[in-house]
Motif scaffolding. Structure first.
Motif, PDB file in Angstrom:
ATOM      1  N   ARG A  71       0.820  -1.211   0.000  1.00 48.16           N
ATOM      2  CA  ARG A  71       0.000   0.000   0.000  1.00 48.16           C
ATOM      3  C   ARG A  71       0.856   1.264   0.000  1.00 48.16           C
ATOM      4  O   ARG A  71       0.594   2.211  -0.739  1.00 48.16           O
ATOM      5  CB  ARG A  71      -0.913   0.009   1.216  1.00 48.16           C
ATOM      6  CG  ARG A  71      -2.127  -0.865   1.107  1.00 48.16           C
ATOM      7  CD  ARG A  71      -3.158  -0.451   2.133  1.00 48.16           C
ATOM      8  NE  ARG A  71      -4.188  -1.483   2.260  1.00 48.16           N
ATOM      9  CZ  ARG A  71      -4.105  -2.497   3.112  1.00 48.16           C
ATOM     10  NH1 ARG A  71      -3.062  -2.608   3.913  1.00 48.16           N
ATOM     11  NH2 ARG A  71      -5.068  -3.390   3.161  1.00 48.16           N
TER      12      ARG A  71
ATOM     13  N   LYS B  63       0.383   3.639  -3.258  1.00 46.66           N
ATOM     14  CA  LYS B  63      -0.598   4.695  -3.024  1.00 46.66           C
ATOM     15  C   LYS B  63      -0.427   5.889  -3.970  1.00 46.66           C
ATOM     16  O   LYS B  63      -1.413   6.424  -4.480  1.00 46.66           O
ATOM     17  CB  LYS B  63      -0.527   5.166  -1.576  1.00 46.66           C
ATOM     18  CG  LYS B  63      -1.614   6.159  -1.216  1.00 46.66           C
ATOM     19  CD  LYS B  63      -1.569   6.536   0.264  1.00 46.66           C
ATOM     20  CE  LYS B  63      -2.679   7.522   0.599  1.00 46.66           C
ATOM     21  NZ  LYS B  63      -2.659   7.907   2.036  1.00 46.66           N
TER      22      LYS B  63
ATOM     23  N   VAL C 123      -8.888  -2.073   1.298  1.00 48.93           N
ATOM     24  CA  VAL C 123      -8.739  -1.496   2.638  1.00 48.93           C
ATOM     25  C   VAL C 123      -8.521  -2.589   3.672  1.00 48.93           C
ATOM     26  O   VAL C 123      -8.011  -2.318   4.764  1.00 48.93           O
ATOM     27  CB  VAL C 123      -9.969  -0.644   3.022  1.00 48.93           C
ATOM     28  CG1 VAL C 123     -10.081   0.556   2.100  1.00 48.93           C
ATOM     29  CG2 VAL C 123     -11.253  -1.470   2.980  1.00 48.93           C
TER      30      VAL C 123
ATOM     31  N   GLY D  75     -14.583  -2.433  -0.648  1.00 45.61           N
ATOM     32  CA  GLY D  75     -13.957  -1.236  -0.132  1.00 45.61           C
ATOM     33  C   GLY D  75     -12.526  -1.086  -0.607  1.00 45.61           C
ATOM     34  O   GLY D  75     -11.747  -2.041  -0.552  1.00 45.61           O
ATOM     35  N   SER D  76     -12.194   0.107  -1.070  1.00 42.53           N
ATOM     36  CA  SER D  76     -10.833   0.341  -1.561  1.00 42.53           C
ATOM     37  C   SER D  76     -10.509   1.820  -1.430  1.00 42.53           C
ATOM     38  O   SER D  76     -11.391   2.665  -1.314  1.00 42.53           O
ATOM     39  CB  SER D  76     -10.704  -0.084  -3.024  1.00 42.53           C
ATOM     40  OG  SER D  76     -11.521   0.715  -3.861  1.00 42.53           O
ATOM     41  N   SER D  77      -9.227   2.097  -1.455  1.00 47.18           N
ATOM     42  CA  SER D  77      -8.771   3.475  -1.597  1.00 47.18           C
ATOM     43  C   SER D  77      -8.239   3.633  -3.011  1.00 47.18           C
ATOM     44  O   SER D  77      -7.905   2.648  -3.672  1.00 47.18           O
ATOM     45  CB  SER D  77      -7.689   3.791  -0.568  1.00 47.18           C
ATOM     46  OG  SER D  77      -6.562   2.961  -0.755  1.00 47.18           O
ATOM     47  N   GLY D  78      -8.143   4.855  -3.488  1.00 49.31           N
ATOM     48  CA  GLY D  78      -7.742   5.061  -4.873  1.00 49.31           C
ATOM     49  C   GLY D  78      -8.905   4.735  -5.792  1.00 49.31           C
ATOM     50  O   GLY D  78     -10.052   5.100  -5.539  1.00 49.31           O
TER      51      GLY D  78
ATOM     52  N   SER E 194     -11.806   2.467  -7.852  1.00 44.33           N
ATOM     53  CA  SER E 194     -12.771   1.468  -7.383  1.00 44.33           C
ATOM     54  C   SER E 194     -12.236   0.074  -7.660  1.00 44.33           C
ATOM     55  O   SER E 194     -11.443  -0.139  -8.577  1.00 44.33           O
ATOM     56  CB  SER E 194     -14.119   1.668  -8.070  1.00 44.33           C
ATOM     57  OG  SER E 194     -13.980   1.543  -9.482  1.00 44.33           O
TER      58      SER E 194
END
Length: 408
Positions: free
Chosen positions: A347, A351, A359, A375-378, A380
């Protein structure tokens, strides 16, 4: 840059799933991140393991369970090793000799790669052979601590075959599999590409089933790194992970399949005809009967968080080490397995790219019956469908119960 702080030497085996490392070198993804990446082709997983341990390689294309086995003290040279990144999902198959396939077909097997049907047919063949006092069938896998060994045994056990008593399982390096099958030394094998396609196209064997059907969206090779080197060179490792991520995305683009097959076919890399490599890349595998079957998710290098080092993957491999008597289950051992995979490093490195980053560090394997946003960051992220062909679930939070429920 040779000899500089940003030089990395990586070992690999000549297999389709070394693609991400090779593309990172050949198409300058590594160079763009300031990495002088040297690739060294090896002949066996034992050589990869030992050369990583003694420091010839800083990182390597390795079997996903191998770093766990190393950290558990199961390898000859115990050097702490981490997995900061996976190198794709899927990619293996089970191929059997023409004579064994004929026997399995007589017992109901079809050329559709269905693991349940193929397993039932194999069980019937084994029972018939036992009643006639015929020799035990011999199958090959690539290493004791390999996804191949565990998924092959899982398949057999689920179909009612005792892999410790009903068949013999031996270790053969991938490049020797086809010759061993053609020469009658073994009756079948579980291996990565291109060795299943090669047997089918050469008329030497039939693909009975595929990893993507035994356990959908399942892990295969990973990037193994010496833990001490990684700790002392975290910025260099992070740059390499970004390069590999870019290479993985390129490999996953259908428009690049012909170019990827051409690159991999070069003598320095896989060194086999591109015609052997394209079927897996295109998701259309020859079955050995003159036809081909679609396996759209046979090898996934980027989609579905294919490069994320899930701790649930590490713990499932550990559960199989316990199941097959390679290690005793203890809280300490399970912690070692869990901490071998390092999504935190992944990560932190990726990032800045804005790609989809899960996540969670682990997930329930087999819980997704369809493509599902998670669920994710950045960007989809969509995962699944995943899961085992028998409908089983692996919840890493219920590891003790899962291990207790598994009969050998």
């Amino acid at each position: 840059m040779a000899g500089g702080a940003n030089q990395i030497t990586a070992g690999f085996l000549p297999l389709l799933d070394s693609a991400v490392l090779i593309v990172a070198k050949e198409l300058n993804f590594a160079e763009a991140e300031g990495i002088d990446l040297a690739l060294v082709r090896e002949t066996s997983w034992a050589n990869i393991r030992d050369r990583l341990a003694v420091g010839h390689f800083q990182v390597a294309h390795v079997l996903a369970p191998m770093p766990i086995a190393c950290n558990l003290g199961l390898t000859p040279l115990v050097v702490p090793t981490i997995v900061p990144m996976a190198l794709g999902l899927g990619g293996n198959a089970v191929t059997v000799s023409n004579s064994l396939w004929a026997d399995m077909a007589d017992k109901g097997a079809r050329a559709d790669f269905d693991p349940a049907m193929a397993g039932r047919a194999l069980k019937a063949v084994l029972a018939d052979r036992a009643s006639k006092s015929k020799p035990m069938l011999r199958f090959a896998v690539v290493h004791p601590y390999s996804g191949h060994n565990y998924e092959f045994r899982y398949w057999l056990a689920t179909c009612g075959i005792d892999s410790s008593r009903d068949v013999e399982i031996v270790i053969v390096p991938p490049p020797l599999m086809l010759d061993a099958l053609a020469g009658g030394t073994i009756d079948g094998y579980c291996v990565g590409e291109p060795w299943n396609t090669a047997a089918a196209l050469a008329g030497k064997g039939h693909i009975a089933t595929v990893k993507a059907a035994i356990w959908r969206s399942s892990p295969e090779k990973v990037l193994g790194a010496r833990a001490r080197w990684a700790e002392e060179n975290i910025d260099v490792l992070s740059a390499l992970l970004r390069a590999l991520c870019g290479a993985a995305e390129w490999c996953g683009d259908a428009r690049n399949r012909d170019d990827l097959a051409r690159i991999l076919a070069e003598k320095a890399y896989v060194g086999r005809p591109s015609e052997w490599l394209l079927p897996a890349l295109e998701g259309e595998l020859p079955d050995g009967s003159g036809g081909a079957k679609a396996v759209t998710d046979f090898f996934v290098p980027f989609a579905k968080a294919a490069t994320f080092p899930w701790k649930s993957h590490a713990l499932w491999f550990y559960s199989q080490m316990v199941r097959w008597g390679q290690i005793k289950h203890t809280a300490e051992n399970s912690l070692v397995a869990r901490e071998t995979y390092r999504p935190d490093i992944y990560r932190a490195a990726l990032k800045p790219l804005g790609i989809a980053l899960p996540v969670a560090n682990a997930k329930v394997e087999g819980a997704l019956t369809s493509a599902t946003p998670v669920g994710s960051s950045g960007a989809s992220l969509v995962l699944g469908p995943d899961g085992f062909f028998d409908g089983g679930l692996f919840d890493p939070d219920k590891l003790d119960a899962y291990i207790a429920s598994q009969a050998q």
